[in-house]
Design a protein around this motif. Sequence first.
Motif, short mmCIF file in Angstrom:
data_model
loop_
_atom_site.label_atom_id
_atom_site.label_comp_id
_atom_site.label_asym_id
_atom_site.label_seq_id
_atom_site.Cartn_x
_atom_site.Cartn_y
_atom_site.Cartn_z
N LEU A 132 0.81 -1.21 0.00
CA LEU A 132 0.00 0.00 0.00
C LEU A 132 0.85 1.27 0.00
N ALA A 133 1.97 1.25 0.74
CA ALA A 133 2.81 2.45 0.79
C ALA A 133 3.45 2.74 -0.56
N ALA A 134 3.72 1.71 -1.35
CA ALA A 134 4.33 1.92 -2.67
C ALA A 134 3.42 2.72 -3.59
N VAL A 152 -4.71 1.50 -11.11
CA VAL A 152 -4.56 0.09 -11.49
C VAL A 152 -3.75 -0.66 -10.44
N TYR A 153 -2.64 -0.04 -10.01
CA TYR A 153 -1.79 -0.69 -9.01
C TYR A 153 -2.55 -0.95 -7.71
N LEU A 154 -3.28 0.06 -7.24
CA LEU A 154 -3.99 -0.10 -5.97
C LEU A 154 -5.09 -1.15 -6.07
N THR A 157 -3.45 -4.51 -6.14
CA THR A 157 -2.84 -4.77 -4.83
C THR A 157 -3.88 -5.30 -3.84
N VAL A 158 -5.06 -4.68 -3.85
CA VAL A 158 -6.13 -5.16 -2.96
C VAL A 158 -6.55 -6.58 -3.34
N VAL A 159 -6.60 -6.87 -4.64
CA VAL A 159 -6.93 -8.22 -5.09
C VAL A 159 -5.86 -9.21 -4.60
N SER A 160 -4.59 -8.83 -4.75
CA SER A 160 -3.50 -9.69 -4.28
C SER A 160 -3.61 -9.96 -2.79
N MET A 219 2.53 -3.65 -13.56
CA MET A 219 3.96 -3.39 -13.50
C MET A 219 4.44 -2.40 -14.55
N PRO A 220 4.15 -2.59 -15.86
CA PRO A 220 4.61 -1.60 -16.83
C PRO A 220 4.03 -0.21 -16.60
#
Length: 543
Positions: A132-134, A152-154, A157-160, A219-220
């Motif tokens: 989350l901090a990233a 998209v990242y967040l 991340t929640v799904v992960s 990632m990209p």
Amino acid sequence: MSTALLLLAPLFPFVLALAGILPAGRRAAPRLLWLAPLPGLLVALFVPLGTEAAGPAPMRLTLALDGPGALLLGASSLLWMAAGAYAAAYLKDDPRRPAFSLWWLLTLAGSQGVFLVADFASFYLAFSLLSLAAYGMTTHRDTAEARHAGAVYLTLTVVSEAFVLFALVALAAGSADANPRLDEVASLLPASPYAGAILVSIICGFGLKMGLVPLHVWMPLAHSAAPVPAATLSSGILVKAGVIGLLRFLPLDMPTPGFGMALLAMGLLTAFYGVVVGLAQSRPKTILAYSTVSQMGVIGAVAGAALAAGAAEAAAPIAFYGANHVLLKGGMFLAIGVMALGGPSAGRVVPAVTALLCLSLAGLPFSGGALAKYAVKDFVGGGWAGFLFTLSGAGTLLLTARFVLVLSRTAPVPGAAGRAAVIRVLAGAWGLVSLAGLVLPYLLYPGVTGSSLSAAFGWNALADAAWPVALGAIVAAGLYLRPLPVPEVPPGDILALVERGKPLLAPVMAAGLALDGQMRRWPVAGIALALVALALVLAMRAA
């Protein structure tokens, strides 16, 4: 002292981040970025394996140092230190530098913790803090591109974390301890009635963090939008949270052929997919992002082969391969900023040194990367899997050769000539990481594998390492002389295609919203609820 260092590794950067609540702490934070990872580096260098430390109840934070954790902690701490000095100089004139530094320190605390924690609850907290901090570093520039990448990242991340949380809770349900130790995972899994679902959750949760296809799309986007220091850490270190997660939670000591072969196939697909899409990129950070996707695929393939065979001894070599990637990829990313600010002298030196890093990553004979590949190759075995594993080295060289070519054409930033002090810091950090990436594998290999360097440099090993590098070099030279008209693929590839299809889905979405509006009306909702209740009563009577 060993116990104190274990506790300091994650807690020291966390305390520095908390000090940012005060104005003086925020002002001092950028100058302390290089110092914050020092306890982690000291742990990796001097604390004996097997050392443990426990925090006070009720949290019961438990830390323990083992071989895989020490390898990844040491390499990542070294990169964190160099990148911290780099970031402070690179963002010197950025008014948002203090806020960036606080996100940096929180991410560092989670990163150090995820390699050391030894209990379920603490692992999840460290993994969540890291993830989350990233987000704050990814969205630092606050552009439209950064906000999209952050969203998209967040989301992913929640799904992960949802997958990881399910696996942890389902495993803990089979233990008498509400917060079991990580080293009990393998013994808990066979008795669980949800063993299959747990393994799927482990692979999906940590595979998403690693960027295995088709879970790689964040990632990209994140690497392209983030500043160079943040992209360096995301590509070199943050994805290793997925690697250590697989090593901690997969039952590598029990042969699991079905799931192992699925992960092996997923990893090999990722290894080549990253190369193919990466060749259709034109920005240095995006090319390196797809290179990391490819390399995480290689690690996933080795982990899958080890899971299929029940080879628990593969954990340390896999971590060794990951540590090698941390330093080599860190040097490649840091080269981008040095090239942009360094002027004519950088234009001569940086591409040459970066080419050495790329050759090592591809497994050039006698390089540290060849040692890393040799350490894990036997776990993949022969046949089609072994051939594709070896062939992936050609793809690595092909993609990184394109990166060096694009890097060498980087135009200097206007006004860079007047920032000599900044350039010295950037060049020093880049040089340190590059030197470590080229040298450290020779020092670590005997201890990790229990064999001498001469075994890795025998004729058979050299021949296996040489032909994919030669093949990659020949294809790269051919493409340089006669470029193919390949259209550029947007970063995020699969996600970009989905987003382009939004207009086609607009009528369906509108109909869904209209239906939702009707269902929210009290008469409709009441009738629907009554029908559901009636169906449940009939089902109970039938049962």
